[in-house]
Design a protein around this motif. Structure first.
Motif, PDB file in Angstrom:
ATOM      1  N   ASP A  96      30.510  19.432 -49.976  1.00  0.00           N
ATOM      2  CA  ASP A  96      29.094  19.304 -49.619  1.00  0.00           C
ATOM      3  C   ASP A  96      28.990  18.524 -48.314  1.00  0.00           C
ATOM      4  OD1 ASP A  96      26.325  19.428 -49.839  1.00  0.00           O
ATOM      5  OD2 ASP A  96      26.180  17.805 -51.299  1.00  0.00           O
ATOM      6  N   THR A  97      27.976  18.834 -47.532  1.00  0.00           N
ATOM      7  CA  THR A  97      27.814  18.185 -46.224  1.00  0.00           C
ATOM      8  C   THR A  97      26.357  17.758 -46.028  1.00  0.00           C
ATOM      9  OG1 THR A  97      27.266  20.277 -45.107  1.00  0.00           O
ATOM     10  CG2 THR A  97      29.597  19.669 -45.204  1.00  0.00           C
ATOM     11  N   PRO A  98      26.123  16.799 -45.128  1.00  0.00           N
ATOM     12  CA  PRO A  98      24.737  16.482 -44.778  1.00  0.00           C
ATOM     13  C   PRO A  98      24.072  17.689 -44.122  1.00  0.00           C
ATOM     14  CG  PRO A  98      26.255  14.773 -43.982  1.00  0.00           C
ATOM     15  CD  PRO A  98      27.094  15.936 -44.427  1.00  0.00           C
ATOM     16  N   GLY A  99      22.756  17.776 -44.254  1.00  0.00           N
ATOM     17  CA  GLY A  99      22.025  18.889 -43.642  1.00  0.00           C
ATOM     18  C   GLY A  99      22.052  18.781 -42.122  1.00  0.00           C
ATOM     19  N   ILE A 100      22.117  19.948 -41.479  1.00  0.00           N
ATOM     20  CA  ILE A 100      22.056  19.982 -40.009  1.00  0.00           C
ATOM     21  C   ILE A 100      20.588  19.797 -39.614  1.00  0.00           C
ATOM     22  CG2 ILE A 100      22.485  21.404 -37.969  1.00  0.00           C
ATOM     23  CD1 ILE A 100      25.096  21.095 -39.329  1.00  0.00           C
ATOM     24  N   HIS A 101      20.331  18.811 -38.793  1.00  0.00           N
ATOM     25  CA  HIS A 101      18.959  18.583 -38.333  1.00  0.00           C
ATOM     26  C   HIS A 101      18.987  17.895 -36.974  1.00  0.00           C
ATOM     27  CE1 HIS A 101      20.168  14.811 -40.293  1.00  0.00           C
ATOM     28  NE2 HIS A 101      19.276  14.206 -39.543  1.00  0.00           N
ATOM     29  N   ASP A 102      17.834  17.888 -36.309  1.00  0.00           N
ATOM     30  CA  ASP A 102      17.736  17.267 -34.989  1.00  0.00           C
ATOM     31  C   ASP A 102      17.136  15.884 -35.123  1.00  0.00           C
ATOM     32  OD1 ASP A 102      18.720  19.163 -33.245  1.00  0.00           O
ATOM     33  OD2 ASP A 102      16.839  20.294 -33.293  1.00  0.00           O
ATOM     34  N   VAL A 146      25.108  14.521 -38.838  1.00  0.00           N
ATOM     35  CA  VAL A 146      25.350  15.895 -38.382  1.00  0.00           C
ATOM     36  C   VAL A 146      26.807  16.057 -37.942  1.00  0.00           C
ATOM     37  CG1 VAL A 146      24.693  17.649 -36.669  1.00  0.00           C
ATOM     38  CG2 VAL A 146      22.921  16.293 -37.823  1.00  0.00           C
ATOM     39  N   GLU A 147      27.358  15.002 -37.354  1.00  0.00           N
ATOM     40  CA  GLU A 147      28.767  15.051 -36.949  1.00  0.00           C
ATOM     41  C   GLU A 147      29.688  15.146 -38.179  1.00  0.00           C
ATOM     42  OE1 GLU A 147      29.733  11.976 -34.006  1.00  0.00           O
ATOM     43  OE2 GLU A 147      31.609  11.735 -35.147  1.00  0.00           O
ATOM     44  N   VAL A 148      29.346  14.404 -39.215  1.00  0.00           N
ATOM     45  CA  VAL A 148      30.115  14.491 -40.474  1.00  0.00           C
ATOM     46  C   VAL A 148      30.085  15.937 -40.988  1.00  0.00           C
ATOM     47  CG1 VAL A 148      30.060  13.822 -42.928  1.00  0.00           C
ATOM     48  CG2 VAL A 148      29.818  12.071 -41.151  1.00  0.00           C
ATOM     49  N   ALA A 149      28.903  16.549 -40.927  1.00  0.00           N
ATOM     50  CA  ALA A 149      28.765  17.928 -41.405  1.00  0.00           C
ATOM     51  C   ALA A 149      29.617  18.874 -40.563  1.00  0.00           C
ATOM     52  CB  ALA A 149      27.297  18.345 -41.357  1.00  0.00           C
ATOM     53  N   ARG A 150      29.536  18.721 -39.255  1.00  0.00           N
ATOM     54  CA  ARG A 150      30.279  19.647 -38.380  1.00  0.00           C
ATOM     55  C   ARG A 150      31.780  19.541 -38.601  1.00  0.00           C
ATOM     56  NH1 ARG A 150      26.649  22.014 -35.633  1.00  0.00           N
ATOM     57  NH2 ARG A 150      24.885  20.904 -34.722  1.00  0.00           N
ATOM     58  N   ARG A 151      32.253  18.326 -38.756  1.00  0.00           N
ATOM     59  CA  ARG A 151      33.703  18.154 -38.965  1.00  0.00           C
ATOM     60  C   ARG A 151      34.133  18.786 -40.290  1.00  0.00           C
ATOM     61  NH1 ARG A 151      34.766  12.516 -38.965  1.00  0.00           N
ATOM     62  NH2 ARG A 151      33.311  11.946 -37.327  1.00  0.00           N
ATOM     63  N   ALA A 152      33.326  18.586 -41.325  1.00  0.00           N
ATOM     64  CA  ALA A 152      33.678  19.151 -42.635  1.00  0.00           C
ATOM     65  C   ALA A 152      33.623  20.675 -42.590  1.00  0.00           C
ATOM     66  CB  ALA A 152      32.728  18.614 -43.701  1.00  0.00           C
ATOM     67  N   ALA A 170      19.804  29.610 -36.138  1.00  0.00           N
ATOM     68  CA  ALA A 170      20.630  28.829 -35.205  1.00  0.00           C
ATOM     69  C   ALA A 170      21.831  28.216 -35.931  1.00  0.00           C
ATOM     70  CB  ALA A 170      19.780  27.739 -34.549  1.00  0.00           C
ATOM     71  N   VAL A 171      21.602  27.700 -37.141  1.00  0.00           N
ATOM     72  CA  VAL A 171      22.714  27.110 -37.906  1.00  0.00           C
ATOM     73  C   VAL A 171      23.700  28.205 -38.319  1.00  0.00           C
ATOM     74  CG1 VAL A 171      23.355  25.902 -40.029  1.00  0.00           C
ATOM     75  CG2 VAL A 171      21.350  25.143 -38.727  1.00  0.00           C
ATOM     76  N   LEU A 172      23.185  29.326 -38.796  1.00  0.00           N
ATOM     77  CA  LEU A 172      24.079  30.413 -39.247  1.00  0.00           C
ATOM     78  C   LEU A 172      24.926  30.940 -38.086  1.00  0.00           C
ATOM     79  CD1 LEU A 172      21.761  32.394 -41.706  1.00  0.00           C
ATOM     80  CD2 LEU A 172      23.630  30.837 -42.295  1.00  0.00           C
ATOM     81  N   GLU A 173      24.353  30.958 -36.893  1.00  0.00           N
ATOM     82  CA  GLU A 173      25.137  31.416 -35.735  1.00  0.00           C
ATOM     83  C   GLU A 173      26.321  30.490 -35.487  1.00  0.00           C
ATOM     84  OE1 GLU A 173      22.144  31.895 -32.734  1.00  0.00           O
ATOM     85  OE2 GLU A 173      21.686  33.950 -33.408  1.00  0.00           O
ATOM     86  N   GLN A 174      26.077  29.198 -35.660  1.00  0.00           N
ATOM     87  CA  GLN A 174      27.191  28.245 -35.483  1.00  0.00           C
ATOM     88  C   GLN A 174      28.249  28.446 -36.567  1.00  0.00           C
ATOM     89  OE1 GLN A 174      25.509  24.293 -35.323  1.00  0.00           O
ATOM     90  NE2 GLN A 174      23.904  24.987 -33.934  1.00  0.00           N
ATOM     91  N   LEU A 175      27.799  28.716 -37.776  1.00  0.00           N
ATOM     92  CA  LEU A 175      28.759  28.899 -38.875  1.00  0.00           C
ATOM     93  C   LEU A 175      29.534  30.206 -38.700  1.00  0.00           C
ATOM     94  CD1 LEU A 175      26.680  27.647 -41.948  1.00  0.00           C
ATOM     95  CD2 LEU A 175      28.113  26.345 -40.363  1.00  0.00           C
ATOM     96  N   ALA A 176      28.853  31.218 -38.198  1.00  0.00           N
ATOM     97  CA  ALA A 176      29.515  32.520 -38.002  1.00  0.00           C
ATOM     98  C   ALA A 176      30.599  32.414 -36.928  1.00  0.00           C
ATOM     99  CB  ALA A 176      28.485  33.579 -37.628  1.00  0.00           C
ATOM    100  N   ALA A 177      30.452  31.440 -36.038  1.00  0.00           N
ATOM    101  CA  ALA A 177      31.440  31.283 -34.957  1.00  0.00           C
ATOM    102  C   ALA A 177      32.713  30.573 -35.427  1.00  0.00           C
ATOM    103  CB  ALA A 177      30.805  30.506 -33.798  1.00  0.00           C
ATOM    104  N   LEU A 178      32.693  30.018 -36.630  1.00  0.00           N
ATOM    105  CA  LEU A 178      33.895  29.347 -37.148  1.00  0.00           C
ATOM    106  C   LEU A 178      34.923  30.394 -37.583  1.00  0.00           C
ATOM    107  CD1 LEU A 178      32.032  26.714 -39.372  1.00  0.00           C
ATOM    108  CD2 LEU A 178      33.257  26.230 -37.242  1.00  0.00           C
ATOM    109  N   LYS A 179      36.156  29.932 -37.771  1.00  0.00           N
ATOM    110  CA  LYS A 179      37.215  30.879 -38.162  1.00  0.00           C
ATOM    111  C   LYS A 179      37.052  31.381 -39.601  1.00  0.00           C
ATOM    112  CE  LYS A 179      41.011  28.573 -37.511  1.00  0.00           C
ATOM    113  NZ  LYS A 179      40.821  27.247 -36.926  1.00  0.00           N
ATOM    114  N   ALA A 180      36.374  30.588 -40.429  1.00  0.00           N
ATOM    115  CA  ALA A 180      36.300  30.874 -41.867  1.00  0.00           C
ATOM    116  C   ALA A 180      35.468  32.121 -42.156  1.00  0.00           C
ATOM    117  CB  ALA A 180      35.679  29.676 -42.571  1.00  0.00           C
TER     118      ALA A 180
END
Ligand SMILES: Nc1nc2c(ncn2[C@@H]2O[C@H](COP(=O)(O)OP(=O)(O)OP(=O)(O)O)[C@@H](O)[C@H]2O)c(=O)[nH]1
Ligand SMILES: [Mg+2]
Length: 298
Positions: A63-69, A79-85, A108-118
Motif C-alpha cells: 500500500d502507498t500514500p495517495g498521489i496528490h499535489d 508522494v515520494e514514498v509512493a513513487r519509490r514503492a 495523469a496518475v495512470l499514465e505514470q503507472l503505465a510508464a513503469l516496467k510492471a
C-alpha cells in the motif's frame, strides 16, 4: 508431479490518488486490517506491506500514500514514498474510484503507472456507488487509453469481484516459492501498528486540518507477557497550540476518547491488555521542515 499447478509469488503495489480506497482494498485482499482507513484523503503516509498466502500463490501487497499535489514537505515526502514503492512492483494496481468518465487527475496518475516496467491493472473501485451499466463508457475509455492494461471493477468495501482481481493478479506473477513465512500478514512492527491505530482514531475524531498535520510516535513500548500486558507511551505531535487544545478537549475528554478507541483496537490485535498513555507536543510548522518530517512524517 506432472501437471501440478505452479506456485507463484511476487510484489503487487497499489497506487492511485488519495481516498480512492487503496488501503480498504489492501485489507480486503489480505483478509485482515493491515492499513488504516478513514473517509478523509491523505490517510496513508507509509509504504505498508500486507501478505496474502494461498496454496497456489503468495502476494506481497504494498500500500502507498495517495498521489496528490501539495507544496508542504510532509506531502511531498508522502508522494515520494509512493513513487519509490511503485517502482518495486512486478504488478501495479492503478486504483481509481468509479465514475462515468476518466477523471483527468486519475488519468495523469495512470499514465505514470503505465510508464513503469510492471504489468498494470486498472482497478475501478467503489463499484457499489455506480450501477454497472454506467461504468461501460469508463471501461471503454480506459481500454482506449491504456490498451496494455487489464481493467477490473471491484468494491473493496463489499468485496465484490475482489476474488476475480486476485485471480488476474496471480496470472501475472512469476512462478516461484513463497517469499515470506505463511503465517505473516504484514511487515509492520507492533510499534508501527500502535502509531497507525492512534493516528486513525485522531483522523476519525478531529475535523479541519488537524489530522493532516498530526503525527504519532511510540516513545516506549514495554511488553510484559507475564502480566498479559503491553504498556505503550505515545507522543502526538501537532503544529499549533490551538490544535493541541482541540485534541485534548474540555477536561481532556477528546484525547481520552481517542485513547480508548485505540486501546480497544490494539487489545484486539495484540490479544492482550494494553495500557496506553498519550502526550501531546506542539512543534510549530513541523510539516514544512524536512528534518522533522523525516523524523515524524512517514
Ligand atoms: N462506497 C465505497 N467506499 C469505499 C470503497 N472502498 C473504500 N471506500 C471508502 O473510501 C474512503 C477512503 O478509503 P481508503 O482505503 O482510506 O482510501 P485510500 O486510497 O487508502 O486513501 P489515502 O490513504 O488517503 O490515499 C473510506 O471512507 C472507505 O470506506 C468501496 O468499494 N465503496
Ligand atoms: Mg490509504
Amino acid at each position: 508431479m506432472a501437471g501440478a499447478p505452479e506456485h507463484r509469488a511476487g510484489s503487487v503495489v497499489l497506487g492511485g490518488r488519495s481516498n480512492v480506497g487503496k488501503s480498504t482494498l489492501l485489507n480486503r485482499m489480505v483478509g485482515q486490517k493491515v492499513a488504516i482507513v478513514t473517509p478523509r484523503p491523505q490517510t496513508t503516509r507509509r509504504r505498508i506491506v500486507g501478505i496474502r498466502t494461498d496454496p497456489d500463490a503468495q502476494l506481497l501487497l504494498i500500500d502507498t500514500p495517495g498521489i496528490h499535489d501539495s507544496s508542504k514537505e510532509l506531502n511531498r515526502r508522502m508522494v515520494e514514498v509512493a513513487r519509490r514503492a511503485l517502482a518495486e512492483g512486478q504488478v501495479v494496481l492503478g486504483v481509481i474510484a468509479a465514475g462515468e468518465s476518466i477523471d483527468p487527475a486519475d488519468r495523469a496518475v495512470l499514465e505514470q503507472l503505465a510508464a513503469l516496467k510492471a504489468r498494470l491493472i486498472v482497478v475501478i473501485n467503489k463499484l457499489d456507488l455506480v450501477p454497472r451499466p454506467h461504468l461501460l463508457p469508463l471501461i471503454e475509455a480506459l481500454h482506449g487509453d491504456f490498451p496494455d492494461a487489464e481493467i477490473v471493477p471491484v468494491s473493496a468495501l463489499r468485496g465484490d469481484n475482489v476474488e476475480e482481481l486476485i485471480a488476474t493478479i496471480k496470472q501475472m506473477l512469476p512462478v516461484g516459492p513463497a517469499l515470506m513465512p505463511e503465517d505473516q500478514y504484514t511487515d509492520q512492527t507492533e510499534r508501527m501498528i500502535a502509531e497507525e491505530s492512534v493516528r486513525e482514531k485522531i483522523f476519525l475524531a478531529m475535523r479541519q486540518e488537524i489530522p493532516f498535520s498530526t503525527a504519532v510516535r511510540v516513545e516506549k513500548f514495554v511488553d510484559q507477557p507475564e502480566r498479559r500486558l503491553k504498556s505503550i507511551s505515545v507522543l502526538v505531535i501537532v503544529e499549533r497550540d490551538s490544535h493541541k487544545a482541540m485534541l485534548i478537549g474540555a477536561r481532556g475528554r477528546t484525547l481520552k476518547q481517542i485513547g480508548t478507541a485505540a486501546r480497544l483496537e490494539l487489545e484486539n490485535i495484540f490479544e492482550t491488555r494494553v495500557f496506553l498513555t498519550m502526550v501531546v507536543k506542539v512543534e510549530p510548522g513541523w510539516t514544512r521542515d524536512p528534518r522533522r518530517v523525516a523524523e515524524y512524517g512517514t
